[in-house]
Design a protein around this motif. Sequence first.
Motif, mmCIF file in Angstrom:
data_model
loop_
_atom_site.group_PDB
_atom_site.id
_atom_site.type_symbol
_atom_site.label_atom_id
_atom_site.label_comp_id
_atom_site.label_asym_id
_atom_site.label_seq_id
_atom_site.Cartn_x
_atom_site.Cartn_y
_atom_site.Cartn_z
ATOM 1 N N SER A 48 0.843 -1.202 0.000
ATOM 2 C CA SER A 48 0.000 0.000 0.000
ATOM 3 C C SER A 48 0.873 1.244 0.000
ATOM 4 O O SER A 48 2.069 1.195 0.320
ATOM 5 C CB SER A 48 -0.944 -0.004 1.207
ATOM 6 O OG SER A 48 -0.202 -0.015 2.404
ATOM 7 N N VAL A 49 0.247 2.355 -0.370
ATOM 8 C CA VAL A 49 0.945 3.639 -0.395
ATOM 9 C C VAL A 49 -0.081 4.728 -0.073
ATOM 10 O O VAL A 49 -1.270 4.579 -0.372
ATOM 11 C CB VAL A 49 1.601 3.889 -1.776
ATOM 12 C CG1 VAL A 49 0.560 4.140 -2.866
ATOM 13 C CG2 VAL A 49 2.594 5.048 -1.731
ATOM 14 N N SER A 50 0.380 5.798 0.537
ATOM 15 C CA SER A 50 -0.493 6.941 0.811
ATOM 16 C C SER A 50 -0.239 8.006 -0.248
ATOM 17 O O SER A 50 0.903 8.407 -0.484
ATOM 18 C CB SER A 50 -0.203 7.502 2.210
ATOM 19 O OG SER A 50 -1.044 8.611 2.458
ATOM 20 N N VAL A 51 -1.315 8.434 -0.897
ATOM 21 C CA VAL A 51 -1.213 9.428 -1.978
ATOM 22 C C VAL A 51 -1.911 10.707 -1.521
ATOM 23 O O VAL A 51 -3.069 10.671 -1.091
ATOM 24 C CB VAL A 51 -1.885 8.900 -3.269
ATOM 25 C CG1 VAL A 51 -1.797 9.936 -4.382
ATOM 26 C CG2 VAL A 51 -1.243 7.587 -3.706
ATOM 27 N N ASN A 52 -1.197 11.805 -1.603
ATOM 28 C CA ASN A 52 -1.748 13.082 -1.138
ATOM 29 C C ASN A 52 -2.680 13.698 -2.184
ATOM 30 O O ASN A 52 -2.419 14.776 -2.718
ATOM 31 C CB ASN A 52 -0.618 14.055 -0.772
ATOM 32 C CG ASN A 52 0.155 13.576 0.437
ATOM 33 O OD1 ASN A 52 -0.423 13.119 1.418
ATOM 34 N ND2 ASN A 52 1.471 13.660 0.360
ATOM 35 N N ARG A 53 -3.763 12.990 -2.453
ATOM 36 C CA ARG A 53 -4.786 13.454 -3.392
ATOM 37 C C ARG A 53 -6.134 12.955 -2.904
ATOM 38 O O ARG A 53 -6.219 11.910 -2.242
ATOM 39 C CB ARG A 53 -4.559 12.908 -4.807
ATOM 40 C CG ARG A 53 -3.279 13.301 -5.440
ATOM 41 C CD ARG A 53 -3.124 14.777 -5.565
ATOM 42 N NE ARG A 53 -3.535 15.259 -6.862
ATOM 43 C CZ ARG A 53 -3.404 16.524 -7.253
ATOM 44 N NH1 ARG A 53 -2.942 17.412 -6.419
ATOM 45 N NH2 ARG A 53 -3.766 16.893 -8.439
ATOM 46 N N GLU A 139 -5.277 6.199 0.971
ATOM 47 C CA GLU A 139 -4.445 4.994 1.035
ATOM 48 C C GLU A 139 -4.846 4.091 -0.119
ATOM 49 O O GLU A 139 -6.027 3.796 -0.304
ATOM 50 C CB GLU A 139 -4.627 4.233 2.350
ATOM 51 C CG GLU A 139 -3.685 3.035 2.423
ATOM 52 C CD GLU A 139 -4.042 2.029 3.506
ATOM 53 O OE1 GLU A 139 -3.148 1.697 4.274
ATOM 54 O OE2 GLU A 139 -5.203 1.583 3.553
ATOM 55 N N VAL A 140 -3.863 3.683 -0.924
ATOM 56 C CA VAL A 140 -4.096 2.788 -2.058
ATOM 57 C C VAL A 140 -3.426 1.461 -1.715
ATOM 58 O O VAL A 140 -2.210 1.399 -1.523
ATOM 59 C CB VAL A 140 -3.504 3.367 -3.359
ATOM 60 C CG1 VAL A 140 -3.716 2.405 -4.523
ATOM 61 C CG2 VAL A 140 -4.118 4.726 -3.666
ATOM 62 N N ARG A 141 -4.234 0.399 -1.608
ATOM 63 C CA ARG A 141 -3.703 -0.923 -1.268
ATOM 64 C C ARG A 141 -3.955 -1.877 -2.420
ATOM 65 O O ARG A 141 -5.085 -2.028 -2.883
ATOM 66 C CB ARG A 141 -4.370 -1.454 0.001
ATOM 67 C CG ARG A 141 -3.848 -2.814 0.449
ATOM 68 C CD ARG A 141 -4.306 -3.138 1.868
ATOM 69 N NE ARG A 141 -5.754 -3.113 1.989
ATOM 70 C CZ ARG A 141 -6.550 -4.167 1.856
ATOM 71 N NH1 ARG A 141 -6.027 -5.353 1.582
ATOM 72 N NH2 ARG A 141 -7.856 -4.055 1.988
ATOM 73 N N VAL A 142 -2.891 -2.513 -2.909
ATOM 74 C CA VAL A 142 -2.978 -3.460 -4.019
ATOM 75 C C VAL A 142 -2.762 -4.865 -3.483
ATOM 76 O O VAL A 142 -1.803 -5.119 -2.752
ATOM 77 C CB VAL A 142 -1.915 -3.147 -5.102
ATOM 78 C CG1 VAL A 142 -1.881 -4.237 -6.162
ATOM 79 C CG2 VAL A 142 -2.194 -1.800 -5.748
ATOM 80 N N VAL A 143 -3.680 -5.766 -3.823
ATOM 81 C CA VAL A 143 -3.548 -7.188 -3.480
ATOM 82 C C VAL A 143 -3.526 -7.944 -4.804
ATOM 83 O O VAL A 143 -4.461 -7.838 -5.598
ATOM 84 C CB VAL A 143 -4.723 -7.678 -2.607
ATOM 85 C CG1 VAL A 143 -4.537 -9.155 -2.253
ATOM 86 C CG2 VAL A 143 -4.852 -6.835 -1.347
ATOM 87 N N LEU A 144 -2.461 -8.686 -5.067
ATOM 88 C CA LEU A 144 -2.283 -9.365 -6.344
ATOM 89 C C LEU A 144 -1.980 -10.837 -6.105
ATOM 90 O O LEU A 144 -1.108 -11.176 -5.302
ATOM 91 C CB LEU A 144 -1.124 -8.709 -7.108
ATOM 92 C CG LEU A 144 -0.737 -9.283 -8.455
ATOM 93 C CD1 LEU A 144 -1.853 -9.079 -9.474
ATOM 94 C CD2 LEU A 144 0.537 -8.627 -8.962
#
Length: 198
Positions: A48-53, A139-144
């Motif tokens: 995951s990553v936090s994006v300031n948008r 917060e953008v979390r990617v599960v692959l």
Amino acid sequence: LPLGGSLLSRAVSGRCPVNRAIGRDTAHGRISPVASVDRGQGIKVEHSVSVNRPTEEVYKFWRNLENLPRFMDHLEAVVVIDEDRSHWIAKGPAGTKVEWDAEIHNEIPEALLAWRSLPGSEVDHAGSVHFTPTGDATEVRVVLSYDPPAGRIGAAAAKLLGEDPSQQVQEDLRRFKQVMEAIEAPAPVKPKKSAGRR
């Protein structure tokens, strides 16, 4: 086949000679009709990553799948076929290309986007992106989940070749953050001044 030849054969033909040799069939018998990777068979990656948008902007950018090659280094192109289906072209080993079709099978606007590769694809994978508002950021979390060429043996070989999927996803998310935060926010609309009475 040597391991490198096995990887290349799987990338080109969509069939894994190692799986065939040990009698494992990854093309049939899925547990769920929406699964592209059998439970317990593939590799799972989560970052995951936090994006300031604002979440709306972040979701809208990702939902336009043709934006993905802008931050996913291994992707050459994503061609949208219709609202749910798309065709993906990625860089394969030794200068080859790997292509597959995918479909979005679950979508909650501004919260979740889940996809899976379609039957017959060269790469069996499924994934989801979760968008969670956190104050002024998202917060953008990617599960692959994916079934790499030659199963876990192929995943180990890919790591040795510097193609660790977990690291790739982490770097893709870092680039996504950079791209999103570099986009200028729309200027606020100034209220029109009333002419006033004379």
